[in-house]
Design a protein around this motif. Structure first.
Motif, PDB file in Angstrom:
ATOM      1  N   ARG A   2      -5.042  -9.049  71.368  1.00  0.00           N
ATOM      2  CA  ARG A   2      -6.011 -10.016  71.590  1.00  0.00           C
ATOM      3  C   ARG A   2      -7.070  -9.777  70.036  1.00  0.00           C
ATOM      4  O   ARG A   2      -6.973  -8.813  69.552  1.00  0.00           O
ATOM      5  N   SER A   3      -7.707 -10.833  69.749  1.00  0.00           N
ATOM      6  CA  SER A   3      -8.426 -11.027  68.366  1.00  0.00           C
ATOM      7  C   SER A   3      -9.471  -9.884  68.276  1.00  0.00           C
ATOM      8  O   SER A   3      -9.804  -9.349  67.352  1.00  0.00           O
ATOM      9  N   THR A   4      -9.877  -9.425  69.456  1.00  0.00           N
ATOM     10  CA  THR A   4     -11.024  -8.535  69.509  1.00  0.00           C
ATOM     11  C   THR A   4     -10.413  -6.930  69.522  1.00  0.00           C
ATOM     12  O   THR A   4     -11.355  -6.013  69.260  1.00  0.00           O
ATOM     13  N   THR A   5      -9.183  -6.948  70.255  1.00  0.00           N
ATOM     14  CA  THR A   5      -8.844  -5.525  70.315  1.00  0.00           C
ATOM     15  C   THR A   5      -8.515  -4.988  68.871  1.00  0.00           C
ATOM     16  O   THR A   5      -8.701  -3.908  68.661  1.00  0.00           O
ATOM     17  N   ALA A   8     -11.509  -3.691  66.920  1.00  0.00           N
ATOM     18  CA  ALA A   8     -12.158  -2.628  67.415  1.00  0.00           C
ATOM     19  C   ALA A   8     -11.418  -1.335  67.138  1.00  0.00           C
ATOM     20  O   ALA A   8     -12.053  -0.211  66.934  1.00  0.00           O
TER      21      ALA A   8
END
Length: 253
Positions: A2-5, A8
């Motif tokens: 995922r783009s946010t994982t 992070a």
């Protein structure tokens, strides 16, 4: 992923690496500089620094393997670094010049910028010291130029005019190891002294004394955050070089 994982995880990895390599070792640099090799804290501090380097390498590998875009190759077969790698290298090249060479140049010329009245007497002796001009003024400039090799063509392939090695690929260790070593040294020193400035200069930060020269001299004190930013950006530039040269083999032999 995922783009946010991915961002992070990268942020967490870099934060952990910086904390372990630059902050946790404390005054490791000062202990080594003053020859305190029998200090029981030395081993623990060195282990923290080593662990930070390992976390940084793991983070670089993770970022490289999960990158969505392939590297862009130049017409000569070298690889164009990512924007963040170029920004880190330019910061690592410019910070020591603007934040260290320029103030020392002014002090060597007798201009007491940011220096308290009580410390100005010693500035008059600096202009006549060849070591001062070579090490504290010209040294960071030369280091800055070499740092730009981490993003330049000649940092990946030796120029043709270089005897024997001309046209061959630059060994990754030749580029990364000096940058990482200097980054750790100046970064740790900057982190320690910046903390001391924030919370008050202590004997642990200045084991040889001399902390009184900082009183009212913001020009002297201001060089310590420069060391921290310089070390951090230089380590980031070294990581950027690893990222650049990892996924796309160069065409040089």
């Amino acid at each position: 992923m995922r783009s946010t994982t991915r961002p992070a995880l990268l942020a967490a990895g870099w934060a952990a690496a910086a904390a372990l390599a630059l902050v946790a070792p404390g005054n490791l640099v000062m202990r080594l500089a003053f020859g305190k090799l029998d200090d029981p804290l030395l081993v623990r501090q060195a282990l923290f620094a080593a662990l930070g380097v390992l976390v940084a390498l793991a983070t670089v590998r993770f970022g490289t393997r999960t990158a969505a875009r392939p590297h862009e190759r130049r017409s000569d077969g070298t690889v164009r670094p990512a924007l963040w790698a170029r920004a880190a290298a330019w910061a690592a090249a410019g910070l020591p010049v603007l934040g260290f060479s320029v103030p020392h140049l002014l002090w060597g010329l007798g201009l007491p910028l940011g220096v308290a009245e009580g410390s100005r007497a010693g500035l008059a002796e600096l202009g006549g010291s060849a070591v001062f001009w070579a090490l504290l003024v010209a040294g960071p400039v030369a280091g800055g130029l070499l740092t730009l090799g981490l993003i330049a063509r000649w940092g990946q392939i030796f120029p043709r005019w270089v005897p024997v090695a001309g046209g061959r690929r630059v060994p990754r260790g030749l580029a990364v190891v000096p940058a990482a070593a200097v980054g750790l040294l100046v970064g740790q020193y900057g982190a320690m002294m910046t903390s001391c400035l924030t919370f008050g200069v202590t004997r642990a930060c200045a084991p040889g004394g001399g902390s009184e020269v900082l009183d009212g001299s913001w020009g002297f004190a201001g060089t310590y955050p420069v060391f921290l930013l310089w070390g951090t950006s230089l380590l980031a530039a070294a990581a950027g070089y690893l990222h650049t040269t990892a996924r796309a083999p160069l065409s040089g032999s």
